[in-house]
Design an enzyme around this catalytic site. Structure first.
Site, PDB file in Angstrom:
ATOM      1  N   LYS A   1       2.046  12.919  -1.893  1.00  0.00           N
ATOM      2  CA  LYS A   1       2.558  11.728  -2.137  1.00  0.00           C
ATOM      3  C   LYS A   1       3.873  11.611  -1.372  1.00  0.00           C
ATOM      4  O   LYS A   1       4.500  12.353  -0.987  1.00  0.00           O
ATOM      5  CB  LYS A   1       2.921  11.409  -3.616  1.00  0.00           C
TER       6      LYS A   1
ATOM      7  N   GLY B   1      -1.823  -6.668 -16.956  1.00  0.00           N
ATOM      8  CA  GLY B   1      -1.547  -6.567 -15.595  1.00  0.00           C
ATOM      9  C   GLY B   1      -2.625  -7.465 -14.713  1.00  0.00           C
ATOM     10  O   GLY B   1      -3.764  -7.018 -14.888  1.00  0.00           O
TER      11      GLY B   1
HETATM   12  P1  NAD Z   1       0.000  -4.485  -8.359  1.00  0.00           P
HETATM   13  O1  NAD Z   1       1.289  -4.385  -8.318  1.00  0.00           O
HETATM   14  O2  NAD Z   1      -0.875  -5.410  -7.773  1.00  0.00           O
HETATM   15  O3  NAD Z   1      -0.344  -5.193 -10.040  1.00  0.00           O
HETATM   16  C1  NAD Z   1       0.445  -4.716 -11.246  1.00  0.00           C
HETATM   17  C2  NAD Z   1       0.649  -6.164 -11.960  1.00  0.00           C
HETATM   18  O4  NAD Z   1       1.553  -5.654 -13.356  1.00  0.00           O
HETATM   19  C3  NAD Z   1       1.554  -7.224 -11.251  1.00  0.00           C
HETATM   20  O5  NAD Z   1       0.821  -8.335 -11.110  1.00  0.00           O
HETATM   21  C4  NAD Z   1       2.776  -7.212 -11.990  1.00  0.00           C
HETATM   22  O6  NAD Z   1       3.460  -8.611 -12.218  1.00  0.00           O
HETATM   23  C5  NAD Z   1       2.285  -6.816 -13.470  1.00  0.00           C
HETATM   24  N1  NAD Z   1       3.164  -6.155 -14.460  1.00  0.00           N
HETATM   25  C6  NAD Z   1       4.298  -5.494 -14.167  1.00  0.00           C
HETATM   26  N2  NAD Z   1       4.936  -5.231 -15.331  1.00  0.00           N
HETATM   27  C7  NAD Z   1       4.274  -5.901 -16.206  1.00  0.00           C
HETATM   28  C8  NAD Z   1       4.270  -5.903 -17.833  1.00  0.00           C
HETATM   29  N3  NAD Z   1       5.425  -5.389 -18.321  1.00  0.00           N
HETATM   30  N4  NAD Z   1       3.378  -6.476 -18.486  1.00  0.00           N
HETATM   31  C9  NAD Z   1       2.291  -7.026 -17.844  1.00  0.00           C
HETATM   32  N5  NAD Z   1       2.144  -7.126 -16.382  1.00  0.00           N
HETATM   33  C10 NAD Z   1       3.197  -6.426 -15.890  1.00  0.00           C
HETATM   34  O7  NAD Z   1      -0.600  -3.010  -8.790  1.00  0.00           O
HETATM   35  P2  NAD Z   1      -2.329  -2.747  -8.600  1.00  0.00           P
HETATM   36  O8  NAD Z   1      -2.483  -2.079  -7.308  1.00  0.00           O
HETATM   37  O9  NAD Z   1      -2.722  -3.598  -9.293  1.00  0.00           O
HETATM   38  O10 NAD Z   1      -2.044  -1.372  -9.548  1.00  0.00           O
HETATM   39  C11 NAD Z   1      -2.129  -1.438 -10.908  1.00  0.00           C
HETATM   40  C12 NAD Z   1      -1.873  -0.047 -11.406  1.00  0.00           C
HETATM   41  O11 NAD Z   1      -2.819   0.707 -11.129  1.00  0.00           O
HETATM   42  C13 NAD Z   1      -0.716   0.677 -11.134  1.00  0.00           C
HETATM   43  O12 NAD Z   1      -0.210   1.363 -12.109  1.00  0.00           O
HETATM   44  C14 NAD Z   1      -1.235   1.629  -9.952  1.00  0.00           C
HETATM   45  O13 NAD Z   1      -0.444   2.948  -9.843  1.00  0.00           O
HETATM   46  C15 NAD Z   1      -2.643   2.020 -10.478  1.00  0.00           C
HETATM   47  N6  NAD Z   1      -3.491   2.085  -9.423  1.00  0.00           N
HETATM   48  C16 NAD Z   1      -3.742   1.320  -8.542  1.00  0.00           C
HETATM   49  C17 NAD Z   1      -4.868   1.630  -7.498  1.00  0.00           C
HETATM   50  C18 NAD Z   1      -4.978   0.720  -6.542  1.00  0.00           C
HETATM   51  O14 NAD Z   1      -6.136   0.874  -5.586  1.00  0.00           O
HETATM   52  N7  NAD Z   1      -4.233  -0.336  -6.212  1.00  0.00           N
HETATM   53  C19 NAD Z   1      -5.598   2.915  -7.555  1.00  0.00           C
HETATM   54  C20 NAD Z   1      -5.312   3.843  -8.527  1.00  0.00           C
HETATM   55  C21 NAD Z   1      -3.990   3.391  -9.694  1.00  0.00           C
END
Ligand code: NAD
Length: 370
Positions: free
Chosen positions: A80, A180
């Site tokens: 990472k 989220g």
């Molecule tokens: P993102 O930043 O697009 O979305 C996260 C959302 O969570 C945002 O809309 C934010 O406003 C919201 N948020 C933050 N704090 C919050 C809270 N306390 N309560 C409710 N909502 C809250 O991120 P993403 O790409 O959608 O990823 C979401 C999760 O999945 C992360 O933990 C990320 O590490 C994990 N993940 C993502 C991927 C990917 O392909 N993007 C792959 C594996 C894991």
């Protein structure tokens, strides 16, 4: 607390600090394990409170990637990168190209991709300087945004959970609380609605929830960020932050299943034990959210959407095997996932030492270590 001494005593193969005063780049790359193949993991851009916090984050996240790649059946290791800067204010061509040229120096031991705070446009700048990046735009032969694939994988994993816990494969009529409504969360809401589920959603940015409720009238209800844990649902789907399954939230849960995309959902291992004691099925995060990693990994051999779909289907089988193991051994699911990962690393990595002739370049000109 991580320091030089603990790093030397720990499991990481390599930890590299990159600085470039001209572009303002301050970055750390952690390569946890390359026994199964080159370390692949996203680049997180975050306004960390301190360099120490960034170091802790990159060490923890890179280890998670080793386990994720291993259970996903990929020939990849775990790594990472973090860039210590504010993604809203400090992005520039020079910064990402500088990062890309440093990644190139690692000679392919580490392959970068998107993560929190970085996107496909940033990958394009990195790609200018190195081949060791995935998640680049479709126009460059890449696979683009991994989020829809992560969501698809979560759906596959959820099917296995529902089958295991409820003895049915049908998702229709189930109630799900999605925490989220970001990239993955929004795709998940879409997939859940398409599958006839009733969705409750929350986000600190309410507008994101409103857009979804408008798009799926009658199917999506908005709840507050506090209420999300207490909604009377079958499935809780964390898709925002890590450590959301903790001492305070677990007693509130009314669900039978926790299955979501967020990384590092368990605040501590004991929280995984507590869920198990309470008979709440927990789909281990790094196993159920591997769809995005699977999808970007295909870029290394030339991207093919059919291969991605086929690979993502494996998340169903992977979660099913973990759940069966958990029931048979009466062990919390997170511990079974760790066992699967560690067993595969042990069994498969030793095959890498056998001579199989020269590595052959793929038609994209990239050399893949198989
Ligand atoms: P993102 O930043 O697009 O979305 C996260 C959302 O969570 C945002 O809309 C934010 O406003 C919201 N948020 C933050 N704090 C919050 C809270 N306390 N309560 C409710 N909502 C809250 O991120 P993403 O790409 O959608 O990823 C979401 C999760 O999945 C992360 O933990 C990320 O590490 C994990 N993940 C993502 C991927 C990917 O392909 N993007 C792959 C594996 C894991």
């Amino acid at each position: 607390m991580a320091n030089v001494e603990t790093i030397f005593q720990g499991e990481h193969e390599q930890v590299v600090f990159f600085t470039d005063p001209v572009s303002g780049l301050k970055s750390i790359v952690a390569i946890h394990n390359t026994q199964l193949g080159p370390a692949l993991g996203g680049c997180r851009m975050w306004n960390y409170e301190s360099p120490q916090q960034a170091l802790e984050d990159v060490l923890r996240l890179s280890k998670g990637m080793t386990y994720k790649a291993a259970v996903a059946g990929l020939n990849l290791g775990g790594g990472k990168a973090v860039i210590l800067a504010d993604p809203k204010k400090e992005k520039s061509e020079a910064l990402f190209r500088s990062f890309g040229s440093f990644i190139d120096c690692l000679g392919g031991r580490y392959i970068t991709a998107e993560d929190v705070g970085t996107d496909v446009n940033d990958m394009e700048y990195i790609f200018t300087e190195t081949d060791h990046v995935v998640g680049v735009a479709e126009t460059h032969g890449g696979s683009g945004d991994p989020s829809p694939w992560t969501a698809k994988g979560v759906l596959e994993g959820l099917r296995a959970c529902v089958e295991h816990r409820m003895g049915k494969s049908e998702l229709k009529g189930l109630r799900v609380a999605v925490q989220g409504a970001g990239h993955v969360g929004s795709y998940l809401v879409e997939l859940f609605c398409e599958n006839g589920m009733k969705v409750f959603v929350c986000d600190i940015d309410r507008k994101r929830c409103e857009a979804l409720a408008e798009r799926y009238p009658g199917k999506v209800s908005i709840v507050s960020t506090d209420e999300i844990y207490e909604v009377d649902v079958d499935v809780f789907c964390p898709s925002a932050l890590g450590a959301v399954l903790n001492e305070k939230t677990i007693p509130k849960l009314k669900c039978a299943i926790v299955a979501g995309s967020a990384n590092n959902q368990l605040a501590t291992d004991e929280c995984g034990d507590e869920l198990f004691k309470r008979n709440i099925l927990y789909a281990p995060d790094y196993a159920i959210n591997a769809g995005g990693l699977m999808n970007v990994s295909i870029e290394l051999g030339g991207y093919d959407e059919r291969r991605a779909n086929r690979m993502i289907r494996n998340i169903y089988y992977c979660i099913k095997a973990i759940l069966q193991h958990s029931s048979q051994e009466k062990l919390p699911e997170y511990r079974c996932a760790d066992r699967v990962a560690e067993k595969r690393i042990k069994e498969i990595s030793r095959l890498k030492g056998r001579y199989k002739g020269e590595n052959k370049p793929t038609f994209h000109g990239r050399v893949v270590r198989r």
